[in-house]
Design a protein around this motif. Structure first.
Motif, PDB file in Angstrom:
ATOM      1  N   MET A   1      -7.258   7.334  13.626  1.00 33.61           N
ATOM      2  CA  MET A   1      -7.760   8.584  13.172  1.00 33.61           C
ATOM      3  C   MET A   1      -6.680   9.634  13.648  1.00 33.61           C
ATOM      4  SD  MET A   1     -10.384   8.518  11.109  1.00 33.61           S
ATOM      5  CE  MET A   1     -10.354  10.179  11.070  1.00 33.61           C
ATOM      6  N   GLU A   2      -6.073   9.478  14.761  1.00 30.74           N
ATOM      7  CA  GLU A   2      -4.993  10.162  15.112  1.00 30.74           C
ATOM      8  C   GLU A   2      -3.991  10.619  14.014  1.00 30.74           C
ATOM      9  OE1 GLU A   2      -4.670  11.786  17.978  1.00 30.74           O
ATOM     10  OE2 GLU A   2      -6.312  10.909  19.049  1.00 30.74           O
ATOM     11  N   ASP A   3      -3.290   9.390  13.364  1.00 26.97           N
ATOM     12  CA  ASP A   3      -2.260   9.480  12.519  1.00 26.97           C
ATOM     13  C   ASP A   3      -2.805  10.228  11.217  1.00 26.97           C
ATOM     14  OD1 ASP A   3      -0.826   8.189  14.202  1.00 26.97           O
ATOM     15  OD2 ASP A   3      -0.557   6.320  13.096  1.00 26.97           O
ATOM     16  N   ILE A   4      -4.136   9.696  10.941  1.00 27.94           N
ATOM     17  CA  ILE A   4      -4.843  10.183   9.636  1.00 27.94           C
ATOM     18  C   ILE A   4      -5.071  11.779   9.743  1.00 27.94           C
ATOM     19  CG2 ILE A   4      -6.891  10.047   8.134  1.00 27.94           C
ATOM     20  CD1 ILE A   4      -7.155   7.048   9.183  1.00 27.94           C
TER      21      ILE A   4
ATOM     22  N   ALA B   1      -1.051  18.154   8.066  1.00 28.43           N
ATOM     23  CA  ALA B   1       0.357  18.481   7.592  1.00 28.43           C
ATOM     24  C   ALA B   1       0.123  18.651   5.993  1.00 28.43           C
ATOM     25  CB  ALA B   1       1.024  17.153   7.583  1.00 28.43           C
ATOM     26  N   ALA B   2      -0.819  18.050   5.109  1.00 25.87           N
ATOM     27  CA  ALA B   2      -0.796  18.109   3.740  1.00 25.87           C
ATOM     28  C   ALA B   2      -1.878  19.422   3.503  1.00 25.87           C
ATOM     29  CB  ALA B   2      -1.054  17.085   3.294  1.00 25.87           C
ATOM     30  N   ASP B   3      -2.157  20.394   4.540  1.00 25.11           N
ATOM     31  CA  ASP B   3      -2.956  21.267   4.219  1.00 25.11           C
ATOM     32  C   ASP B   3      -4.657  20.964   3.677  1.00 25.11           C
ATOM     33  OD1 ASP B   3      -1.830  23.406   4.940  1.00 25.11           O
ATOM     34  OD2 ASP B   3      -0.595  23.287   3.165  1.00 25.11           O
TER      35      ASP B   3
ATOM     36  N   LEU C   1       0.864  -1.239   0.037  1.00 23.12           N
ATOM     37  CA  LEU C   1       0.097   0.050   0.125  1.00 23.12           C
ATOM     38  C   LEU C   1       0.871   1.179   0.017  1.00 23.12           C
ATOM     39  CD1 LEU C   1      -2.604  -1.115   2.525  1.00 23.12           C
ATOM     40  CD2 LEU C   1      -3.018  -0.772  -0.003  1.00 23.12           C
ATOM     41  N   PRO C   2       0.292   2.450  -0.622  1.00 25.32           N
ATOM     42  CA  PRO C   2       1.283   3.428  -0.821  1.00 25.32           C
ATOM     43  C   PRO C   2       1.259   4.319   0.675  1.00 25.32           C
ATOM     44  CG  PRO C   2      -0.886   3.840  -1.660  1.00 25.32           C
ATOM     45  CD  PRO C   2      -0.574   2.442  -1.507  1.00 25.32           C
ATOM     46  N   ASP C   3       2.092   5.043   0.875  1.00 24.91           N
ATOM     47  CA  ASP C   3       2.211   6.141   2.036  1.00 24.91           C
ATOM     48  C   ASP C   3       1.106   6.946   2.125  1.00 24.91           C
ATOM     49  OD1 ASP C   3       4.463   5.201   3.305  1.00 24.91           O
ATOM     50  OD2 ASP C   3       5.708   6.962   2.839  1.00 24.91           O
ATOM     51  N   LEU C   4       0.423   7.201   3.286  1.00 28.38           N
ATOM     52  CA  LEU C   4      -0.605   8.242   3.552  1.00 28.38           C
ATOM     53  C   LEU C   4       0.015   9.263   2.875  1.00 28.38           C
ATOM     54  CD1 LEU C   4      -3.325   9.123   4.432  1.00 28.38           C
ATOM     55  CD2 LEU C   4      -2.478   9.003   6.420  1.00 28.38           C
TER      56      LEU C   4
ATOM     57  N   LEU D   1      -8.403   4.224   4.834  1.00 27.75           N
ATOM     58  CA  LEU D   1      -9.166   3.415   5.787  1.00 27.75           C
ATOM     59  C   LEU D   1      -8.469   3.263   7.432  1.00 27.75           C
ATOM     60  CD1 LEU D   1      -9.429   0.349   3.211  1.00 27.75           C
ATOM     61  CD2 LEU D   1     -10.850   2.268   3.418  1.00 27.75           C
ATOM     62  N   THR D   2      -9.299   3.258   8.139  1.00 22.39           N
ATOM     63  CA  THR D   2      -8.717   2.937   9.471  1.00 22.39           C
ATOM     64  C   THR D   2      -8.517   1.253   9.548  1.00 22.39           C
ATOM     65  OG1 THR D   2     -10.958   2.589  10.436  1.00 22.39           O
ATOM     66  CG2 THR D   2      -9.877   4.777  10.661  1.00 22.39           C
TER      67      THR D   2
END
Lengths: 268, 268
Positions: A183-186, A192-194, A108-111, A152-153
């Motif tokens: 969700m914290e990470d998301i 961070a990506a505006d 899977l790609p990086d978020l 996805l979580t």
């Protein structure tokens, strides 16, 4: 060119990828462990191949061999050919569309990578959606209505699971997606990506979907919650806006797949 | 107050209403012929009773008797109480929600009566939609998003069939609907009632859904076509506008239930 293999014994160990498709526990363990997924139906099989996944094996009724000739030609995987009744014995139930293929998963790609695209961005975040059919339908809506990626979580159902890829009409293979721990990470990655995170909810202080659309945010992420309880309370408090699709009094909310279609359309 | 009846024999002829629920042919014939329909799950059963349908019989696991006490109290129908395993034997499969009830159908209203309401009107017309799950989801969307009534062609699936009422969350019971012989009759009735008929389609000369919304028609009827081929060509030519939900190139159209949600929302 895929090797066509006429199989005579339904217990042939080479058919392991295709066994007991309705045994969800078995399949989830098998598909996770061995890094494979299964596509059902000629159209969905074709979509997976076109999206660049590598076939491991095909299991086909004779009548589907011609229709998938180009897909078979482009692959080195074995194509097991078996009658309708025998395929049902292997799979554990009668398949309406007697064309199956197993494929290798890809990492899977990086978020962060998913969110790196500059300019207008639309992200769907699925928080603990456990129904494979809904997850598939949401991917189909996302693909049709200009969503860029799905996040996805951990507890959200696997988009590559057979039932999800089927209801998505194969759109799970081409739509970029990844899974994050929670969700914290998301939320951290979105900010961070505006990207402005909003949650679809029935909260008292929610703005309407039309009000959100009028704000014309360039970069938006929509969080949709679990089928029963909706978005978690903590998530509701952490997003920038709680957003409501106005509905008639006394009626249950839209199902989550319908809610995604309305949301993506109204803010596209 | 419903009589609670402890049943000991799964072949008891009094359980006829509840037998072989997955045998679609049998059920369609039984439910048409005897003018009954079946509701599954405590919530859906309650919705049918609240909408004024008369229960014929209940079939319940013991644990559901308390939860439906008020519904049972208001009815004279027998309530057969049976264990989970025995209900599965009667119904022909394991029910997740072991509460069932059969109800008498009511005569369908006149199409003219459904369209008689003055002022703003939103009608959904389902042309030959054969999937019960889709029909149920569309009723749920219609109820949530302010549609006044649903009109079905003869070949459209029965909204009161178990699977449809289930996906509708019981909204099939309170949403006004009727069935007409064919599109000719429907279009004639719509025009007679000053309702503008439009068809959701992918036709080349279609206007967008946003363009339709901007016209602010007071009285609108949306025709949605069959899951595969969409609205019939003849119908497309007879409506006032062909209307398109703009979608990403190369992606399949939205499924019909998602398309209804977007349409109802955009024009409410």
């Amino acid at each position: 060119m895929a090797r066509l293999v006429d199989v005579t014994d339904v217990n042939d160990p080479r058919l392991a990828d295709f066994r007991d498709l309705r045994d969800v526990d078995l399949r989830v363990s098998l598909e996770g462990e061995h890094g494979l997924f299964l596509a059902e139906g000629a159209k969905v099989v074709r979509r997976a191949a076109e999206a660049g996944f590598t076939p491991r094996a095909f299991l086909l009724q004779p009548k589907w061999v011609d229709g998938l000739a180009d897909v078979l030609a482009a692959s080195d995987a074995p194509a097991y050919v078996l009658g309708e009744k025998q395929i049902a014995e292997v799979a554990g139930f009668h398949l309406h569309r007697g064309a199956l293929a197993s494929f290798d998963r890809k990492p899977l790609p990086d978020l962060g990578t998913l969110l790196a695209k500059p300019g207008k961005l639309r992200i769907a975040v699925l928080e603990d959606l456990v129904d494979h059919g809904n997850v598939g339908l949401i991917f189909r809506n996302a693909a049709a209505l200009a969503v860029d990626a799905v996040v996805l979580t951990e507890r959200t159902a696997d988009p590559l699971y057979r039932r999800a890829s089927k209801t998505s009409m194969g759109n799970v293979y081409s739509m970029p997606w990844t899974r994050a721990r929670g969700m914290e990470d998301i939320l951290r990655a979105l900010r961070a990506a505006d990207v402005v995170p909003v949650a679809l909810t029935l909260a008292d202080d929610a703005i309407t979907l039309d009000e959100l659309a009028a704000m014309r945010h360039e970069r938006l992420a929509f969080v949709f919650g679990t089928e029963g309880a909706g978005v978690h309370k903590k998530t509701e408090q952490q997003v920038d806006h709680r957003v409501l699709i106005p509905m008639e009094p006394g009626v249950d909310s839209l199902n989550v797949a319908a809610a995604t279609a309305v949301t993506f359309y109204a803010t596209r």
